[in-house]
Design an enzyme around this catalytic site. Structure first.
Site, mmCIF file in Angstrom:
data_model
loop_
_atom_site.group_PDB
_atom_site.id
_atom_site.type_symbol
_atom_site.label_atom_id
_atom_site.label_comp_id
_atom_site.label_asym_id
_atom_site.label_seq_id
_atom_site.Cartn_x
_atom_site.Cartn_y
_atom_site.Cartn_z
ATOM 1 N N SER A 107 -17.275 -6.822 -9.847
ATOM 2 C CA SER A 107 -18.240 -7.726 -10.482
ATOM 3 C C SER A 107 -17.707 -9.129 -10.755
ATOM 4 C CB SER A 107 -18.763 -7.113 -11.775
ATOM 5 O OG SER A 107 -19.694 -6.090 -11.496
ATOM 6 N N LYS A 110 -19.759 -11.957 -9.406
ATOM 7 C CA LYS A 110 -20.837 -12.594 -10.169
ATOM 8 C C LYS A 110 -20.444 -13.999 -10.619
ATOM 9 C CE LYS A 110 -23.021 -8.333 -11.877
ATOM 10 N NZ LYS A 110 -22.146 -7.296 -11.320
ATOM 11 N N SER A 360 -23.142 -7.276 -17.095
ATOM 12 C CA SER A 360 -22.871 -7.155 -15.656
ATOM 13 C C SER A 360 -24.046 -6.521 -14.914
ATOM 14 C CB SER A 360 -21.586 -6.348 -15.423
ATOM 15 O OG SER A 360 -21.017 -6.650 -14.182
ATOM 16 N N LYS A 475 -15.048 -12.431 -17.294
ATOM 17 C CA LYS A 475 -15.904 -11.481 -16.581
ATOM 18 C C LYS A 475 -15.039 -10.343 -16.081
ATOM 19 C CE LYS A 475 -19.552 -9.779 -14.892
ATOM 20 N NZ LYS A 475 -18.900 -8.477 -15.197
#
Length: 529
Positions: A107, A110, A360, A475
């Site tokens: 992720s 992202k 997420s 993140k």
């Protein structure tokens, strides 16, 4: 013989437990040493770090040695790490390992998608949904179809009554225009996007789950539904399976049995690509509380218009025709032939980014990548087609190249990082995060969307009680044998740092990898020149 574990006298830890304890010991020594390394000699028996006179350069060297020690733990030896830490103040590289090697980011992809979307679309960007009337309104009736034209809004959800309030507004608007009856159908027009709903390289066994929900220009409840499995009266009975909200289009094959009361629950779901048939197998013990699972729908467009049709009927509007996906029609009305009855806009990208990054949410990332394709221009089609993920990737690549990210530093196949064909270098992530931090128009909403260590989002329970709690914004990324964490942290003397940490191909437990990652970030928060 009495078990030592059962007696509360557990024996020596084994396997993953031993590896975790060994890493914990190493981290504890490293962090303890880090606090006083430049001020006092280590205690007898501690790992020795040979120090030069106390200088800024020495302190950087100690930082590097500390991180090396964390990553040199035996429990991490089979994994592959990519790490880059830089000062946002001086642009100095404080630590690097495999920083220019391509790695699966999970992720952390992202970060790429949101940064490009914020640059191309702007934080004020909203998704527009239009409801058109394909016919005249006479005597309280729309003499034709209701055409619902979507542009990809991912935020129309059941949670917190959001969709109920929106549907209330739409129904009241239609009534104010004199519509009490719709003699035609409710048609979902999803042609703003192409029909490739799934990401390239997604694992087929992920597809039943909500995190692998396909994308459409018309979306409802994040294209997901909740399944509840309840045990029967006694062992051997069939379990019951219920799904909400209605209108999913899924056909449930229930093969779940009720097991003995003292057995564990074991429930598996299976749905093949392009199929609406969702199979549940396994068992749930008698007397157990119901088990829940959030699943993806096969046709998001049909799900959305089914929900709208049901909502309008419940609010007193009589609808004679069915809800239908425009792709299933040969006689569909054209957008230009309809009269706009309702226009609705989503919250802005700055708000949508919070859900995308904090929890997420994969669907939001995939939607943004398609949206970039709308702005960039779709691939050449033999027939009219909507924006593609490929066009979105091209848009993101063009944006990031202008920021100094080389083409060879990233292979992007989807927007969320769910694909195992995604690769990015730690250096590319740090370059993107650095550009965002230095761009006044990008920085605020982007950094606000990042999870905060020990406080919220996907790292709410990590780094608590450390110098990184409430400090690091980053993140996370997680999938099988992949863990990543990239973002910002402020050092002990107020220096802003940017970092990217990615682990691939490890065979130890994810908790061990996360503990090592967190130790690096905590050490950065303790660092002082």
């Amino acid at each position: 013989m009495t078990s030592r574990r059962r007696a509360g006298l557990s024996g020596p830890p084994r396997g993953p437990e031993r590896a975790a304890l060994r890493l914990t010991s190493i981290i504890a020594v490293v962090l303890a040493l880090a606090v006083g390394a430049c001020h006092a000699a280590p205690k007898p028996g501690s790992p020795q770090v040979r120090l030069k006179p106390d200088t800024t350069q020495t302190r950087v060297v100690v930082l590097q040695q500390n991180i090396d020690a964390i990553l040199a733990a035996p429990s991490l030896e089979r994994g592959y790490w990519g790490v880059l830490v830089k000062s946002l103040k001086t642009n100095e590289t404080l630590y690097e390992m495999n920083a220019r090697k391509l790695m699966m980011p999970a992720s952390n992809m992202k970060i790429v998608t949101l940064a490009a979307a914020a640059e191309r679309l702007g934080w004020d960007y909203t998704y527009e949904t239009q409801i058109l009337g394909a016919g005249a309104i006479r005597d309280g009736a729309l003499d034709g179809d209701l055409l619902v034209v979507g542009s990809g809004d991912p935020s129309l959800v059941v949670a917190e009554g959001v969709s109920a309030r929106v549907f209330d507004e739409w129904a009241e608007r239609l009534k104010a225009l004199g519509v009490r009856t719709i003699r035609g159908r409710v048609i979902g027009d999803d042609n703003t996007f192409d029909d490739e709903a799934l990401g390239f390289g997604w694992s087929w066994d992920d597809l039943p789950d909500d995190y692998a929900a396909g994308v459409s220009a018309l979306q409802f409840n994040e294209n997901a539904a909740r399944v509840t499995v309840s045990p029967g009266a006694s062992a051997g009975d069939s379990a019951s399976v219920d799904i909400t909200p209605p209108g999913t289009g899924l056909v449930i094959d229930n093969l779940v049995k009720t097991g003995a009361a003292d057995t564990p629950a074991s429930i598996a779901a299976r749905r093949l690509p392009g199929s609406s048939r969702l199979e549940f197998r396994g068992s749930i013990p008698a007397g157990a509380a119901p088990a829940t699972r959030v699943v993806s729908v096969d046709n998001p467009t049909l799900f959305a218009v089914n929900a709208l049709r049901d909502a309008l009927v419940a609010r007193g509007i009589d609808i004679r025709g069915p809800a239908i996906d425009i792709d299933d029609l040969t006689d569909s009305p054209k957008r230009n032939d309809g009269v706009t009855l309702v226009t609705y806009r989503s919250p802005p990208l700055s708000v949508l980014a919070m859900r995308l990054m904090k929890v997420s949410q994969n669907l939001y990332a995939e939607t943004l990548l398609k949206t970039l394709g709308v702005r960039h221009g779709s691939d050449t089609c033999l027939t009219p087609c909507g924006a593609s993920t490929a066009a979105g990737r091209a848009s993101a690549q063009t944006t990031l190249q202008a920021w100094g990210v080389p083409t060879e530093a990233m292979i992007q196949r989807d927007g969320s990082g769910l694909s195992r064909y995604d690769y990015v270098t730690p250096d590319a992530l740090v370059t993107i995060l650095t550009h965002v931090d230095r761009d006044e128009k990008l920085r605020g909403p982007f950094e606000a969307s990042l999870p905060i260590a020990g406080r919220d989002g996907t790292i709410a329970n990590r780094m608590k009680g450390t110098a990184a709690e409430g400090n690091a914004r980053a993140k996370s990324g997680s999938m099988s044998n992949v863990r990543a964490l990239s973002g910002y942290v402020t050092s002990a003397d107020g220096e802003p740092l940017v970092f990217a940490i990615i682990a691939n191909n490890f065979e130890t437990t994810a908790d061990v990898v996360n503990r090592a990652t967190d130790a690096i970030v905590v050490r950065l928060a303790q660092f002082a020149r």
